[in-house]
Motif scaffolding. Structure first.
Motif, PDB file in Angstrom:
ATOM      1  N   ALA A   1     -24.064  30.974 -47.821  1.00  0.00           N
ATOM      2  CA  ALA A   1     -23.548  30.158 -46.722  1.00  0.00           C
ATOM      3  C   ALA A   1     -24.347  30.371 -45.446  1.00  0.00           C
ATOM      4  O   ALA A   1     -24.595  29.418 -44.691  1.00  0.00           O
ATOM      5  CB  ALA A   1     -22.080  30.496 -46.486  1.00  0.00           C
ATOM      6  N   ALA A   2     -24.763  31.618 -45.190  1.00  0.00           N
ATOM      7  CA  ALA A   2     -25.552  31.890 -43.982  1.00  0.00           C
ATOM      8  C   ALA A   2     -26.863  31.123 -44.013  1.00  0.00           C
ATOM      9  O   ALA A   2     -27.297  30.556 -42.996  1.00  0.00           O
ATOM     10  CB  ALA A   2     -25.811  33.396 -43.873  1.00  0.00           C
ATOM     11  N   ALA A   3     -27.506  31.093 -45.177  1.00  0.00           N
ATOM     12  CA  ALA A   3     -28.766  30.358 -45.296  1.00  0.00           C
ATOM     13  C   ALA A   3     -28.549  28.863 -45.072  1.00  0.00           C
ATOM     14  O   ALA A   3     -29.330  28.197 -44.381  1.00  0.00           O
ATOM     15  CB  ALA A   3     -29.388  30.610 -46.665  1.00  0.00           C
ATOM     16  N   VAL A   4     -27.460  28.327 -45.624  1.00  0.00           N
ATOM     17  CA  VAL A   4     -27.193  26.892 -45.482  1.00  0.00           C
ATOM     18  C   VAL A   4     -26.863  26.538 -44.043  1.00  0.00           C
ATOM     19  O   VAL A   4     -27.416  25.587 -43.462  1.00  0.00           O
ATOM     20  CB  VAL A   4     -26.040  26.479 -46.418  1.00  0.00           C
ATOM     21  CG1 VAL A   4     -25.601  25.042 -46.136  1.00  0.00           C
ATOM     22  CG2 VAL A   4     -26.456  26.623 -47.869  1.00  0.00           C
ATOM     23  N   LEU A   5     -25.948  27.313 -43.423  1.00  0.00           N
ATOM     24  CA  LEU A   5     -25.500  26.980 -42.077  1.00  0.00           C
ATOM     25  C   LEU A   5     -26.572  27.217 -41.024  1.00  0.00           C
ATOM     26  O   LEU A   5     -26.552  26.590 -39.957  1.00  0.00           O
ATOM     27  CB  LEU A   5     -24.249  27.796 -41.733  1.00  0.00           C
ATOM     28  CG  LEU A   5     -22.999  27.460 -42.564  1.00  0.00           C
ATOM     29  CD1 LEU A   5     -21.857  28.396 -42.205  1.00  0.00           C
ATOM     30  CD2 LEU A   5     -22.581  26.015 -42.348  1.00  0.00           C
ATOM     31  N   SER A   6     -27.514  28.106 -41.307  1.00  0.00           N
ATOM     32  CA  SER A   6     -28.551  28.386 -40.312  1.00  0.00           C
ATOM     33  C   SER A   6     -29.784  27.509 -40.483  1.00  0.00           C
ATOM     34  O   SER A   6     -30.482  27.216 -39.503  1.00  0.00           O
ATOM     35  CB  SER A   6     -28.964  29.859 -40.389  1.00  0.00           C
ATOM     36  OG  SER A   6     -29.511  30.154 -41.666  1.00  0.00           O
ATOM     37  N   GLU A   7     -30.068  27.063 -41.693  1.00  0.00           N
ATOM     38  CA  GLU A   7     -31.318  26.349 -41.944  1.00  0.00           C
ATOM     39  C   GLU A   7     -31.139  24.855 -42.190  1.00  0.00           C
ATOM     40  O   GLU A   7     -32.066  24.082 -41.991  1.00  0.00           O
ATOM     41  CB  GLU A   7     -32.025  26.969 -43.163  1.00  0.00           C
ATOM     42  CG  GLU A   7     -32.378  28.431 -43.006  1.00  0.00           C
ATOM     43  CD  GLU A   7     -33.356  28.675 -41.857  1.00  0.00           C
ATOM     44  OE1 GLU A   7     -34.173  27.764 -41.572  1.00  0.00           O
ATOM     45  OE2 GLU A   7     -33.298  29.757 -41.246  1.00  0.00           O
ATOM     46  N   VAL A   8     -29.975  24.433 -42.662  1.00  0.00           N
ATOM     47  CA  VAL A   8     -29.771  23.022 -43.000  1.00  0.00           C
ATOM     48  C   VAL A   8     -29.042  22.328 -41.852  1.00  0.00           C
ATOM     49  O   VAL A   8     -27.931  22.727 -41.495  1.00  0.00           O
ATOM     50  CB  VAL A   8     -28.947  22.880 -44.297  1.00  0.00           C
ATOM     51  CG1 VAL A   8     -28.711  21.405 -44.627  1.00  0.00           C
ATOM     52  CG2 VAL A   8     -29.656  23.573 -45.445  1.00  0.00           C
ATOM     53  N   PRO A   9     -29.626  21.305 -41.255  1.00  0.00           N
ATOM     54  CA  PRO A   9     -28.950  20.594 -40.155  1.00  0.00           C
ATOM     55  C   PRO A   9     -27.720  19.860 -40.673  1.00  0.00           C
ATOM     56  O   PRO A   9     -27.716  19.314 -41.770  1.00  0.00           O
ATOM     57  CB  PRO A   9     -30.018  19.618 -39.648  1.00  0.00           C
ATOM     58  CG  PRO A   9     -30.952  19.441 -40.797  1.00  0.00           C
ATOM     59  CD  PRO A   9     -30.956  20.737 -41.532  1.00  0.00           C
ATOM     60  N   ARG A  10     -26.658  19.856 -39.846  1.00  0.00           N
ATOM     61  CA  ARG A  10     -25.434  19.161 -40.237  1.00  0.00           C
ATOM     62  C   ARG A  10     -25.681  17.659 -40.272  1.00  0.00           C
ATOM     63  O   ARG A  10     -26.358  17.096 -39.422  1.00  0.00           O
ATOM     64  CB  ARG A  10     -24.293  19.453 -39.258  1.00  0.00           C
ATOM     65  CG  ARG A  10     -23.907  20.911 -39.120  1.00  0.00           C
ATOM     66  CD  ARG A  10     -23.039  21.404 -40.284  1.00  0.00           C
ATOM     67  NE  ARG A  10     -23.727  21.497 -41.560  1.00  0.00           N
ATOM     68  CZ  ARG A  10     -24.565  22.475 -41.886  1.00  0.00           C
ATOM     69  NH1 ARG A  10     -24.823  23.443 -41.033  1.00  0.00           N
ATOM     70  NH2 ARG A  10     -25.162  22.485 -43.055  1.00  0.00           N
ATOM     71  N   GLY A  11     -25.086  17.001 -41.244  1.00  0.00           N
ATOM     72  CA  GLY A  11     -25.259  15.561 -41.393  1.00  0.00           C
ATOM     73  C   GLY A  11     -25.538  15.224 -42.846  1.00  0.00           C
ATOM     74  O   GLY A  11     -25.008  15.856 -43.769  1.00  0.00           O
ATOM     75  N   TRP A  12     -26.412  14.242 -43.040  1.00  0.00           N
ATOM     76  CA  TRP A  12     -26.677  13.763 -44.398  1.00  0.00           C
ATOM     77  C   TRP A  12     -27.291  14.829 -45.297  1.00  0.00           C
ATOM     78  O   TRP A  12     -27.182  14.740 -46.523  1.00  0.00           O
ATOM     79  CB  TRP A  12     -27.600  12.537 -44.341  1.00  0.00           C
ATOM     80  CG  TRP A  12     -26.848  11.288 -43.999  1.00  0.00           C
ATOM     81  CD1 TRP A  12     -26.739  10.704 -42.778  1.00  0.00           C
ATOM     82  CD2 TRP A  12     -26.080  10.490 -44.904  1.00  0.00           C
ATOM     83  NE1 TRP A  12     -25.950   9.580 -42.849  1.00  0.00           N
ATOM     84  CE2 TRP A  12     -25.530   9.422 -44.156  1.00  0.00           C
ATOM     85  CE3 TRP A  12     -25.795  10.559 -46.267  1.00  0.00           C
ATOM     86  CZ2 TRP A  12     -24.728   8.439 -44.715  1.00  0.00           C
ATOM     87  CZ3 TRP A  12     -24.995   9.584 -46.835  1.00  0.00           C
ATOM     88  CH2 TRP A  12     -24.460   8.538 -46.068  1.00  0.00           C
ATOM     89  N   TRP A  13     -27.929  15.836 -44.712  1.00  0.00           N
ATOM     90  CA  TRP A  13     -28.493  16.910 -45.532  1.00  0.00           C
ATOM     91  C   TRP A  13     -27.397  17.698 -46.265  1.00  0.00           C
ATOM     92  O   TRP A  13     -27.664  18.361 -47.262  1.00  0.00           O
ATOM     93  CB  TRP A  13     -29.329  17.862 -44.687  1.00  0.00           C
ATOM     94  CG  TRP A  13     -30.713  17.351 -44.427  1.00  0.00           C
ATOM     95  CD1 TRP A  13     -31.209  16.839 -43.271  1.00  0.00           C
ATOM     96  CD2 TRP A  13     -31.782  17.296 -45.383  1.00  0.00           C
ATOM     97  NE1 TRP A  13     -32.507  16.458 -43.422  1.00  0.00           N
ATOM     98  CE2 TRP A  13     -32.907  16.731 -44.716  1.00  0.00           C
ATOM     99  CE3 TRP A  13     -31.917  17.644 -46.726  1.00  0.00           C
ATOM    100  CZ2 TRP A  13     -34.120  16.526 -45.344  1.00  0.00           C
ATOM    101  CZ3 TRP A  13     -33.136  17.449 -47.360  1.00  0.00           C
ATOM    102  CH2 TRP A  13     -34.221  16.901 -46.665  1.00  0.00           C
ATOM    103  N   ASP A  14     -26.172  17.617 -45.738  1.00  0.00           N
ATOM    104  CA  ASP A  14     -25.077  18.324 -46.416  1.00  0.00           C
ATOM    105  C   ASP A  14     -24.786  17.751 -47.806  1.00  0.00           C
ATOM    106  O   ASP A  14     -24.252  18.443 -48.667  1.00  0.00           O
ATOM    107  CB  ASP A  14     -23.798  18.244 -45.576  1.00  0.00           C
ATOM    108  CG  ASP A  14     -23.860  19.128 -44.345  1.00  0.00           C
ATOM    109  OD1 ASP A  14     -24.598  20.125 -44.380  1.00  0.00           O
ATOM    110  OD2 ASP A  14     -23.173  18.820 -43.355  1.00  0.00           O
ATOM    111  N   VAL A  15     -25.111  16.473 -48.013  1.00  0.00           N
ATOM    112  CA  VAL A  15     -24.800  15.834 -49.294  1.00  0.00           C
ATOM    113  C   VAL A  15     -25.617  16.434 -50.441  1.00  0.00           C
ATOM    114  O   VAL A  15     -25.035  16.871 -51.451  1.00  0.00           O
ATOM    115  CB  VAL A  15     -24.988  14.308 -49.204  1.00  0.00           C
ATOM    116  CG1 VAL A  15     -24.749  13.656 -50.565  1.00  0.00           C
ATOM    117  CG2 VAL A  15     -24.050  13.711 -48.163  1.00  0.00           C
ATOM    118  N   PRO A  16     -26.967  16.487 -50.350  1.00  0.00           N
ATOM    119  CA  PRO A  16     -27.700  17.130 -51.457  1.00  0.00           C
ATOM    120  C   PRO A  16     -27.382  18.613 -51.603  1.00  0.00           C
ATOM    121  O   PRO A  16     -27.389  19.147 -52.731  1.00  0.00           O
ATOM    122  CB  PRO A  16     -29.170  16.904 -51.098  1.00  0.00           C
ATOM    123  CG  PRO A  16     -29.189  16.606 -49.648  1.00  0.00           C
ATOM    124  CD  PRO A  16     -27.893  15.922 -49.349  1.00  0.00           C
TER     125      PRO A  16
END
Length: 664
Positions: free
Chosen positions: A420-435
């Protein structure tokens, strides 16, 4: 050597190494060998990512997150094989989940009112969990969603969250039912065919070393129980007579004589001809493919009573398997047709209300949730709904030891928080959450079959990602959630484990004693005199029901044994001491069945006083087992005549009675 025995020895060796982790922790962390359910993986990825995509497309990400959270509950409950059972396993818990989130939303931010409401919901949730699998998942979702509703700011009006959560769960149900029109009875047919295949494996091992045969016979018991649960469960919901369902039930019933003949074949002391297991596998293929016609069997000549029993049972099974339309009014249900759903529901509720175990578990869960929610709602201590959420998952009764679950929950959460730390810190919120959700959601069913810690590690990042879409805290969620999980685990260990005396005792002895008593009654019924053919048929059905009940009980004892091995000392060590006696009781039942089969095919029946002697010894063993926390030595009775058909039963009872108190 059986797999369970190997694991037990390996864990004992591990305890002797000073730096090795304790065996109860190793048992919990070792991944299961269960295959990955790829269809469930695909469903989870689609069911949880599509709502998010729709939410972003409508510029309402909170709505998408709630629908995806409902889909998560559906993914966790999507464990049944039969399509009709999937409807119950997913739709019914969703209804309870909708009620839970509605109640939680109504008390959000109301301090002591929220504490009281969640404590009462926890009591109800814990009590209904004792009814059965569907009720257990329903109780879990009732409490889980109530905690979420009371701990997170959800969209207004109050009915929005229940509607969106239910929509997500029903989306999972719709995806799981896509194959129903084309494969309506495929799960039931596959279960019956798998029973034949498991039996073929057992017959192949019969007459050889005891451990492989014992392990394969246990697989037959599991497959048979599973098939009857599916077929009879479906029949309970079918009004009138369904020819295809009756044929399937007949194919399942006719495997019973073969199952009974297997112990007699094993006691011969030499392997069966390879044509016999090959013929049983061919019957399995015929069941699965729905073949009809005239069977062609090329079997070796049968000479001994055991060989004649296998031969007669196999030929009869072949005739029934290939019949296109069996007599609709002449199919024995063996275990009886289940009562109507409303009748079973009334019985279940009555048993729940009158059960002390149900009240004890409900009170344990209510106490822990009340304390956890007090930290969140009343005390000036900045914590979140995650504390009560952790208590809910750890105290769930279906997952094994409370102590090991608390430890594994902490370890699994720590692993999930890394992701979760890797996702929340590196992936911008928005459409990137879908993949990202496509990948993370697919890991849930893949990891759930591997063990509780792996399931927790897979679910944690998904819930955190969805929570972030609701409260927008981002990376700041990570550290508080780890602390919250540790607090929830600590509350559970102290108030849900250490303060309750039953937590320190294994139930193996009591359950095994009940099974030994049942075995004594089974011996008496197996050789009770009968007056005529009608009485013989009734006695055979009664005997069959008794034998299957014993094997179901022994399956429960085995499950309790595996659960107890994950407990810390001294509970785990005490549980391990019961294992030889568990195996001995299974062999007594097998030897009794083999003796009855030999009598049916020409052997001389035993005298009544010998049967009474065996039943008396078994009841004495049951009394000793029930009154002791570990196995005790019991003196064996007279051995009986070596030529008696019950000679193998005497030998197995002598072995069971001679099991001594383990060395300290």
């Amino acid at each position: 050597m059986s797999t369970e025995r190997t694991e037990h020895i390996s864990s004992r060796r591990a305890r002797h190494h000073p730096l090795a982790p304790p065996s109860w922790l190793l048992n919990g962390l070792k991944p299961s060998a269960a295959p990955i359910p790829w269809a469930a993986v695909a469903r989870a990825s689609v069911a949880m990512s599509v709502p998010l995509a729709v939410g972003f497309a409508l510029d309402e990400p909170e709505y998408g997150a709630l629908a995806s959270m409902g889909a998560l509950a559906g993914v966790i409950g999507d464990t049944a094989d039969a399509y009709r059972m999937r409807v119950l396993n997913i739709a019914v818990p969703q209804l309870f989940g909708a009620v839970g989130v509605a109640l939680g939303t109504l008390v959000y931010g109301h301090g002591w009112l929220a504490v009281g409401a969640l404590t009462l919901i926890a009591l109800v949730s814990g009590m209904i969990s004792s009814i059965g699998t569907v009720a257990s998942v329903s109780g879990l979702l009732l409490l889980l969603n109530a905690v979420i509703g009371a701990g997170l700011p959800l969209p207004e009006p109050w009915w929005t969250a229940p509607l969106l959560l239910s929509a997500g769960g029903l989306f999972v149900l719709a995806l799981s039912l896509l194959g129903w029109p084309l494969h309506r009875r495929q799960p039931e047919r596959t279960a019956v065919a798998d029973t034949y295949r498991a039996l073929a494996d057992a017959l192949e091992a019969a007459g050889g070393p005891g451990a492989p045969y014992d392990e394969r016979r246990q697989q037959v018991t599991h497959a048979l129980n599973h098939a009857y649960d599916l077929v009879l469960g479906r029949r309970a919901r079918v009004h009138g007579r369904s020819p295809s369902l009756v044929r399937l039930l007949a194919q399942l019933n006719v495997v019973i004589p073969l199952v009974e003949a297997a112990p007699a074949a094993h006691l011969r002391g030499r392997p069966l001809p390879p044509e016999i297991p090959a013929a049983v596998r061919d019957l399995a293929d015929a069941v699965e493919e729905g073949r009809t016609g005239t069977p062609v069997l090329e079997l070796p000549a049968a000479h001994t009573p055991a060989e004649r029993a296998v031969d007669a049972a196999l030929r009869h099974a072949a005739r029934i398997v290939y019949i296109a339309r069996p007599d609709l009014d002449n199919v024995d249900d063996r275990l009886g047709r289940p009562a109507a759903l409303r009748v079973r529901a009334r019985r279940a509720v009555r048993d729940m209300v009158l059960s002390r175990a149900s009240w004890r578990y409900g009170l344990r869960l209510a106490l822990c949730i009340g304390i956890a929610q007090s930290l969140v709602s009343v005390i000036e201590f900045e914590r979140s709904y995650w504390v009560a959420l952790t208590v809910t998952f750890v105290l769930k009764p279906d997952f094994g030891s409370v102590f090991s679950r608390a430890v594994l929950r902490a370890l699994g959460t720590a692993g999930g928080l890394v992701v979760a730390a890797a996702v929340l810190s590196e992936v911008p919120r928005g459409w990137w959450d879908v993949p990202v959700m496509v990948v993370l959601a697919g890991l849930i069913p893949a990891f759930s079959v591997k063990g509780y810690a792996f399931q927790t590690a897979a679910i944690t990042p998904v819930i955190l990602l969805l929570s972030d879409l609701l409260n927008h805290q981002g990376f700041d969620l990570i550290r508080p959630r780890l602390v919250d999980s540790l607090i929830g685990c600590a509350i559970t260990l102290v108030f849900g484990y250490l303060l309750w005396p039953e937590s320190w005792h294994t139930r193996i002895g009591d359950r095994l004693a009940d099974t030994v008593d049942d075995a004594a009654r089974y011996v008496e019924r197996a050789f009770a005199p009968v007056a005529d053919e009608a009485a013989f048929a009734v006695a055979r059905t009664t005997r069959l029901q008794a034998r299957r009940r014993i094997y179901r009980d022994l399956s429960g004892v085995r499950s309790e044994f595996q659960r107890a091995l994950t407990e810390p000392p001294p509970t785990g060590a005490r549980a391990a001491a019961w294992w030889p006696l568990v195996v001995a009781v299974e062999r007594i039942v097998d030897a009794t069945t083999a003796a009855r089969v030999r009598v049916n095919h020409g052997a001389a029946p035993p005298p009544a006083d010998e049967v009474e002697s065996i039943a008396r010894q078994l009841r004495e063993l049951a009394v000793r087992v029930r009154s002791s926390s570990i196995p005790v030595r019991v003196d064996a009775g007279p051995p009986g005549e070596a030529t008696s058909v019950l000679a193998p039963v005497h030998q197995e009872i002598a072995a069971a009675l001679a099991i001594a108190r383990p060395e300290s």
